[in-house]
Design a protein around this motif. Structure first.
Motif, PDB file in Angstrom:
ATOM      1  N   GLY A  25      46.084  53.299  67.712  1.00 15.40           N
ATOM      2  CA  GLY A  25      45.891  52.651  66.434  1.00 15.40           C
ATOM      3  C   GLY A  25      47.004  52.845  65.427  1.00 15.40           C
ATOM      4  N   ARG A  26      47.690  53.954  65.482  1.00 18.77           N
ATOM      5  CA  ARG A  26      48.782  54.210  64.544  1.00 18.77           C
ATOM      6  C   ARG A  26      49.954  54.834  65.322  1.00 18.77           C
ATOM      7  NH1 ARG A  26      46.760  54.662  59.136  1.00 18.77           N
ATOM      8  NH2 ARG A  26      45.077  53.131  58.987  1.00 18.77           N
ATOM      9  N   THR A  27      51.047  55.036  64.634  1.00 18.25           N
ATOM     10  CA  THR A  27      52.200  55.674  65.265  1.00 18.25           C
ATOM     11  C   THR A  27      51.923  57.162  65.422  1.00 18.25           C
ATOM     12  OG1 THR A  27      53.681  54.067  64.239  1.00 18.25           O
ATOM     13  CG2 THR A  27      54.677  56.067  65.123  1.00 18.25           C
ATOM     14  N   PHE A  28      51.692  57.562  66.662  1.00 20.95           N
ATOM     15  CA  PHE A  28      51.239  58.924  66.950  1.00 20.95           C
ATOM     16  C   PHE A  28      52.226  59.969  66.441  1.00 20.95           C
ATOM     17  CE2 PHE A  28      48.881  62.109  68.944  1.00 20.95           C
ATOM     18  CZ  PHE A  28      49.664  62.881  69.790  1.00 20.95           C
ATOM     19  N   SER A  29      53.504  59.694  66.554  1.00 20.87           N
ATOM     20  CA  SER A  29      54.513  60.677  66.173  1.00 20.87           C
ATOM     21  C   SER A  29      54.584  60.908  64.668  1.00 20.87           C
ATOM     22  CB  SER A  29      55.884  60.256  66.700  1.00 20.87           C
ATOM     23  OG  SER A  29      56.242  58.986  66.186  1.00 20.87           O
ATOM     24  N   ASN A  30      53.812  60.176  63.893  1.00 15.65           N
ATOM     25  CA  ASN A  30      53.738  60.385  62.448  1.00 15.65           C
ATOM     26  C   ASN A  30      52.648  61.367  62.050  1.00 15.65           C
ATOM     27  OD1 ASN A  30      55.806  58.564  62.025  1.00 15.65           O
ATOM     28  ND2 ASN A  30      54.456  56.861  61.514  1.00 15.65           N
ATOM     29  N   TYR A  31      51.982  61.947  63.052  1.00 17.73           N
ATOM     30  CA  TYR A  31      50.837  62.803  62.769  1.00 17.73           C
ATOM     31  C   TYR A  31      51.013  64.209  63.330  1.00 17.73           C
ATOM     32  CZ  TYR A  31      48.371  58.658  61.260  1.00 17.73           C
ATOM     33  OH  TYR A  31      47.998  57.532  60.582  1.00 17.73           O
ATOM     34  N   ALA A  52      54.446  67.221  64.234  1.00 24.66           N
ATOM     35  CA  ALA A  52      54.591  65.832  64.649  1.00 24.66           C
ATOM     36  C   ALA A  52      55.628  65.664  65.762  1.00 24.66           C
ATOM     37  CB  ALA A  52      54.970  64.971  63.447  1.00 24.66           C
ATOM     38  N   SER A  53      56.674  66.433  65.689  1.00 31.17           N
ATOM     39  CA  SER A  53      57.724  66.342  66.702  1.00 31.17           C
ATOM     40  C   SER A  53      57.418  67.173  67.938  1.00 31.17           C
ATOM     41  CB  SER A  53      59.053  66.807  66.115  1.00 31.17           C
ATOM     42  OG  SER A  53      58.998  68.195  65.845  1.00 31.17           O
ATOM     43  N   GLY A  54      56.480  68.096  67.792  1.00 35.99           N
ATOM     44  CA  GLY A  54      56.182  69.022  68.877  1.00 35.99           C
ATOM     45  C   GLY A  54      57.013  70.277  68.853  1.00 35.99           C
ATOM     46  N   THR A 101      53.366  63.324  56.620  1.00 37.78           N
ATOM     47  CA  THR A 101      53.955  63.183  55.290  1.00 37.78           C
ATOM     48  C   THR A 101      53.176  63.925  54.219  1.00 37.78           C
ATOM     49  OG1 THR A 101      52.727  61.120  55.044  1.00 37.78           O
ATOM     50  CG2 THR A 101      55.018  60.963  55.797  1.00 37.78           C
ATOM     51  N   ARG A 102      51.992  64.355  54.538  1.00 39.35           N
ATOM     52  CA  ARG A 102      51.176  65.038  53.526  1.00 39.35           C
ATOM     53  C   ARG A 102      51.708  66.445  53.286  1.00 39.35           C
ATOM     54  NH1 ARG A 102      45.069  64.965  54.504  1.00 39.35           N
ATOM     55  NH2 ARG A 102      45.459  62.812  53.928  1.00 39.35           N
ATOM     56  N   ALA A 103      51.897  66.770  52.017  1.00 44.85           N
ATOM     57  CA  ALA A 103      52.312  68.133  51.674  1.00 44.85           C
ATOM     58  C   ALA A 103      51.157  69.087  51.939  1.00 44.85           C
ATOM     59  CB  ALA A 103      52.721  68.195  50.208  1.00 44.85           C
ATOM     60  N   GLN A 104      51.472  70.204  52.563  1.00 46.97           N
ATOM     61  CA  GLN A 104      50.423  71.142  52.921  1.00 46.97           C
ATOM     62  C   GLN A 104      50.703  72.503  52.310  1.00 46.97           C
ATOM     63  OE1 GLN A 104      47.775  70.178  54.354  1.00 46.97           O
ATOM     64  NE2 GLN A 104      48.225  68.472  55.740  1.00 46.97           N
ATOM     65  N   VAL A 105      49.629  73.199  52.004  1.00 47.92           N
ATOM     66  CA  VAL A 105      49.729  74.549  51.464  1.00 47.92           C
ATOM     67  C   VAL A 105      49.019  75.483  52.415  1.00 47.92           C
ATOM     68  CG1 VAL A 105      49.155  76.064  49.540  1.00 47.92           C
ATOM     69  CG2 VAL A 105      49.797  73.678  49.106  1.00 47.92           C
ATOM     70  N   GLY A 106      49.623  76.603  52.696  1.00 43.53           N
ATOM     71  CA  GLY A 106      49.012  77.564  53.593  1.00 43.53           C
ATOM     72  C   GLY A 106      49.204  77.192  55.045  1.00 43.53           C
ATOM     73  N   GLY A 107      48.526  77.912  55.924  1.00 47.40           N
ATOM     74  CA  GLY A 107      48.656  77.663  57.353  1.00 47.40           C
ATOM     75  C   GLY A 107      47.815  76.482  57.804  1.00 47.40           C
ATOM     76  N   PRO A 108      48.113  75.941  59.019  1.00 55.79           N
ATOM     77  CA  PRO A 108      47.376  74.770  59.513  1.00 55.79           C
ATOM     78  C   PRO A 108      45.890  75.039  59.701  1.00 55.79           C
ATOM     79  CG  PRO A 108      48.805  75.696  61.213  1.00 55.79           C
ATOM     80  CD  PRO A 108      49.164  76.358  59.933  1.00 55.79           C
ATOM     81  N   TYR A 109      45.497  76.309  59.813  1.00 57.63           N
ATOM     82  CA  TYR A 109      44.086  76.637  59.946  1.00 57.63           C
ATOM     83  C   TYR A 109      43.303  76.309  58.675  1.00 57.63           C
ATOM     84  CZ  TYR A 109      46.339  80.631  57.761  1.00 57.63           C
ATOM     85  OH  TYR A 109      47.133  81.410  56.964  1.00 57.63           O
ATOM     86  N   SER A 110      44.005  76.086  57.572  1.00 60.29           N
ATOM     87  CA  SER A 110      43.335  75.797  56.302  1.00 60.29           C
ATOM     88  C   SER A 110      43.506  74.346  55.861  1.00 60.29           C
ATOM     89  CB  SER A 110      43.869  76.715  55.201  1.00 60.29           C
ATOM     90  OG  SER A 110      45.246  76.449  54.956  1.00 60.29           O
ATOM     91  N   TRP A 111      44.262  73.563  56.611  1.00 63.05           N
ATOM     92  CA  TRP A 111      44.503  72.176  56.215  1.00 63.05           C
ATOM     93  C   TRP A 111      43.277  71.310  56.431  1.00 63.05           C
ATOM     94  CZ3 TRP A 111      49.747  71.349  59.221  1.00 63.05           C
ATOM     95  CH2 TRP A 111      50.706  72.203  58.678  1.00 63.05           C
TER      96      TRP A 111
END
Length: 126
Positions: A25-31, A52-54, A101-111
Motif C-alpha cells: 500500500g505504501r513505500t515500505f522503505s519509508n517506514y 527504514a534502511s535496515g 519522517t516522524r521525529a521520535q523521542v526516546g527509544g523505539p520501545y516507547s514510540w
C-alpha cells in the motif's frame, strides 16, 4: 500501509521460528518497523525494531541474543528470526510500522506505531 504477519506456530522450548510481515500500500522503505507481542493477561510489549534502511536495529533485553530482526525493502518484508525459544515467549506477535519522517523521542520501545498487522500466534511448549 497494510501489514500481514505470518509464520507463527507451536514449537518446543529451544526451537526456532521465523516470523514474516508483508507490507503493501505504501513505500515500505519509508517506514521504520517493529515487532511487538502480547501474552494472555499481559500488556503488549516491545520486542524489536529496525530502521527504514535496515542499518539500525534494537531488541528488548528479554530477547537480545536470541531474536534477530531484519528487512528486505525490495520484497517489502520484515522478519523476526527467533532462536532458543522459551515458554515465556508464548504470545501473539504483531508487526508495526511508523513513518521514518516522524521525529521520535526516546527509544523505539516507547514510540507510537501507526500501522499494525493482525498478529500471529507463537506457542512454546516446555
Amino acid at each position: 500501509v497494510q501489514l500481514q504477519a505470518s509464520g507463527g506456530g507451536l514449537v518446543q522450548a529451544g526451537g526456532s521460528l521465523r516470523l514474516s510481515c508483508a507490507a503493501s500500500g505504501r513505500t515500505f522503505s519509508n517506514y521504520r518497523m517493529g515487532w511487538f507481542r502480547q501474552a494472555p493477561g499481559k500488556e503488549r510489549e516491545f520486542v524489536a525494531y529496525i530502521s527504514a534502511s535496515g542499518g539500525s536495529t534494537f531488541e528488548a533485553d528479554s530477547v537480545k541474543g536470541r531474536f534477530t530482526i531484519s528487512r528486505d525493502n525490495a520484497k517489502n518484508t520484515v522478519s523476526l528470526q527467533m532462536n532458543g525459544l522459551k515458554p515465556e515467549d508464548t504470545a501473539v506477535y504483531y508487526c508495526a510500522a511508523v513513518p521514518a519522517t516522524r521525529a521520535q523521542v526516546g527509544g523505539p520501545y516507547s514510540w507510537r506505531f501507526d500501522y499494525w498487522g493482525q498478529g500471529t500466534q507463537v506457542t512454546v511448549s516446555s
